[in-house]
Design an enzyme around this catalytic site. Structure first.
Site, PDB file in Angstrom:
ATOM      1  N   HIS A 263       0.823  -1.205   0.000  1.00  0.00           N
ATOM      2  CA  HIS A 263       0.000   0.000   0.000  1.00  0.00           C
ATOM      3  C   HIS A 263       0.864   1.265   0.000  1.00  0.00           C
ATOM      4  O   HIS A 263       1.782   1.406   0.813  1.00  0.00           O
ATOM      5  CB  HIS A 263      -0.922  -0.004   1.223  1.00  0.00           C
ATOM      6  CG  HIS A 263      -1.988   1.037   1.152  1.00  0.00           C
ATOM      7  ND1 HIS A 263      -3.171   0.850   0.480  1.00  0.00           N
ATOM      8  CD2 HIS A 263      -2.045   2.290   1.665  1.00  0.00           C
ATOM      9  CE1 HIS A 263      -3.916   1.938   0.593  1.00  0.00           C
ATOM     10  NE2 HIS A 263      -3.258   2.830   1.301  1.00  0.00           N
ATOM     11  N   HIS A 300      -4.557   4.975  10.765  1.00  0.00           N
ATOM     12  CA  HIS A 300      -3.609   6.083  10.695  1.00  0.00           C
ATOM     13  C   HIS A 300      -3.923   7.088  11.798  1.00  0.00           C
ATOM     14  O   HIS A 300      -5.074   7.495  11.963  1.00  0.00           O
ATOM     15  CB  HIS A 300      -3.715   6.763   9.322  1.00  0.00           C
ATOM     16  CG  HIS A 300      -2.927   8.029   9.217  1.00  0.00           C
ATOM     17  ND1 HIS A 300      -3.416   9.168   8.618  1.00  0.00           N
ATOM     18  CD2 HIS A 300      -1.688   8.343   9.649  1.00  0.00           C
ATOM     19  CE1 HIS A 300      -2.506  10.125   8.686  1.00  0.00           C
ATOM     20  NE2 HIS A 300      -1.453   9.648   9.311  1.00  0.00           N
ATOM     21  N   ASP A 306      -5.321  17.631   9.836  1.00  0.00           N
ATOM     22  CA  ASP A 306      -6.659  17.110   9.575  1.00  0.00           C
ATOM     23  C   ASP A 306      -6.643  16.415   8.210  1.00  0.00           C
ATOM     24  O   ASP A 306      -5.728  16.621   7.403  1.00  0.00           O
ATOM     25  CB  ASP A 306      -7.682  18.240   9.537  1.00  0.00           C
ATOM     26  CG  ASP A 306      -7.952  18.867  10.902  1.00  0.00           C
ATOM     27  OD1 ASP A 306      -7.335  18.429  11.888  1.00  0.00           O
ATOM     28  OD2 ASP A 306      -8.775  19.798  10.969  1.00  0.00           O
ATOM     29  N   HIS A 336      -7.848   7.245  12.615  1.00  0.00           N
ATOM     30  CA  HIS A 336      -8.979   6.777  11.816  1.00  0.00           C
ATOM     31  C   HIS A 336      -8.482   5.639  10.933  1.00  0.00           C
ATOM     32  O   HIS A 336      -7.279   5.406  10.808  1.00  0.00           O
ATOM     33  CB  HIS A 336      -9.586   7.901  10.975  1.00  0.00           C
ATOM     34  CG  HIS A 336      -8.709   8.345   9.843  1.00  0.00           C
ATOM     35  ND1 HIS A 336      -7.674   9.229  10.011  1.00  0.00           N
ATOM     36  CD2 HIS A 336      -8.714   8.019   8.528  1.00  0.00           C
ATOM     37  CE1 HIS A 336      -7.071   9.439   8.850  1.00  0.00           C
ATOM     38  NE2 HIS A 336      -7.683   8.710   7.934  1.00  0.00           N
TER      39      HIS A 336
END
Length: 385
Positions: A263, A300, A306, A336
């Site tokens: 990834h 992560h 943000d 998140h």
């Protein structure tokens, strides 16, 4: 994207005599940035660009902050913004800080009664739905679904839409919009490993000189106010120009994704940058090809920035129940990651057809009153089994 470009007629040397067929002088204007130290263009007008007939009372479009400080994963349903005839009225600010403002817009009508100029910010207008023509004194740029329109500050423009079905995702940057530095050589040329190149850039064409007197309303935005100016001559009276400061466009469909055996981190999707934030493009691509690769993104922790994701189209293997026009805000300070079940489901998948725009600001974003009206209040619970 500083590339030299020129349209129309202009003298061989700058700041020299250039006359109309009747013997009068054309009016030269230097449009410069960062004082005289960065990109600029030399513009030649039929008339001086200073012929102001009237200035009407300014009105506020300043965002009204509803949630200045917060630490909650947030989802906004962007298509709940109702279509509005007028372009300025249609612009709904939702997320803001001192580096950028993010707005949604669903204008139904073309700009025919006035012109618009943002004198404080570069604008990146992503065309989610709709098509038409961006008109400026520098020329015209046709646009369609998936185009980013990059309009540097100070440029007067009109958007002419093909029909009433238009959805825009707008970023106002209080610093210049640039392509990622790591993709440019020291001459400014995009390098071989960049995910797009100069051939993908749409520059203004079809210069039309409007040699007209009359009453021409220009709505000028500065420091949260709109100043209605009335000029005595048409703002698109350019007979020619050359330089590096002008509007341009790039299609998200021309972004060539960088993939790998495992990834790849989000910076491989970066498309633009400003001071204090980046804009990335997520496009259809092959998944990772290591035999044990997990295509779904890992959990992560946002420590320094943000993360805003604007969902455009397609299926997202890391999220459940995603809608077109949905915006997720994952604030710095808490982790998140993929929704339950999506990691296992992604193993063995070969490709994705997702399309999204991501913005990572390095200073916290504040939510406006308009944003709260679009909020899904239970989104933060969506990771629970």
């Amino acid at each position: 994207m500083p590339l030299y470009h020129a349209l129309g007629n202009f003298p061989q040397k700058r700041h020299t005599v250039f006359r109309k067929p009747n013997g009068e002088l054309y009016a030269e204007e230097l449009v410069s940035t960062h004082g005289f130290s960065s990109t600029y263009s030399n513009v030649y007008h039929c008339y001086p660009p200073t012929l102001v007939k009237e200035i009407n009372e300014p009105f506020s479009v300043e965002p009204k902050i509803a949630r200045a400080k917060h630490l909650k994963h947030t989802s906004l349903k962007g298509f709940r913004v109702k279509p509005t005839d007028d372009y300025i009225e249609s612009r709904v600010p939702i997320l803001v800080n001192n580096d950028l403002h993010i707005s949604l817009a669903a204008p139904k009508k073309s700009m025919t009664d006035y012109f618009y100029k943002n004198s404080m910010a570069d604008e990146v207008i992503f065309i989610h739905e709709g098509s038409g023509i961006l008109k400026t004194g520098y020329g015209q740029i046709p646009f369609e679904y998936g185009d980013y329109l990059v309009i540097p500050r100070g440029i007067i423009y009109q958007l002419h839409f093909k029909d009433e079905n238009n959805r825009l995702f707008i970023t106002e940057s209080f610093s210049p919009i640039e392509t990622p530095r790591r993709y440019r050589n020291h001459f400014g040329q995009l390098m071989e490993h960049a995910p797009f190149c100069e051939r993908d850039i749409k520059r203004p064409q079809d210069l039309e000189t409007h040699d007209k007197h009359g009453d021409f309303k220009i709505m000028i935005k500065k420091e949260g106010l709109i100043y209605p100016y009335v000029y005595g001559t048409h703002p698109f009276d350019f007979v020619g120009w050359d330089g590096y400061h002008y509007p341009w466009a790039f299609s998200i469909h021309n972004f060539e994704p960088i993939t790998g055996r495992i990834h790849q981190p989000p910076p491989v999707h970066q498309t633009f940058e400003g001071a204090g934030f980046v804009i990335c493009s997520f496009v259809p691509r092959l998944f990772d090809y290591h035999p044990n690769a997990i295509p779904a993104p890992y959990n992560h922790s946002n420590v320094d920035s943000d993360e805003i994701l604007y969902y455009v189209d397609g299926d997202f293997m890391s999220r459940k129940s995603v809608e077109k026009g949905q915006i997720t805000l994952h604030p710095a300070g808490i982790p998140h990651g993929p929704h339950p079940g999506t990691v296992e489901k992604s193993i063995g998948a070969k490709e994705t057809h997702e399309l999204a725009v991501m913005i990572d600001p390095f200073r916290p974003l504040m939510l406006t009153e308009q944003a709260l009206a679009l909020e899904d209040p239970d989104y933060y619970k969506s990771w629970m089994y």
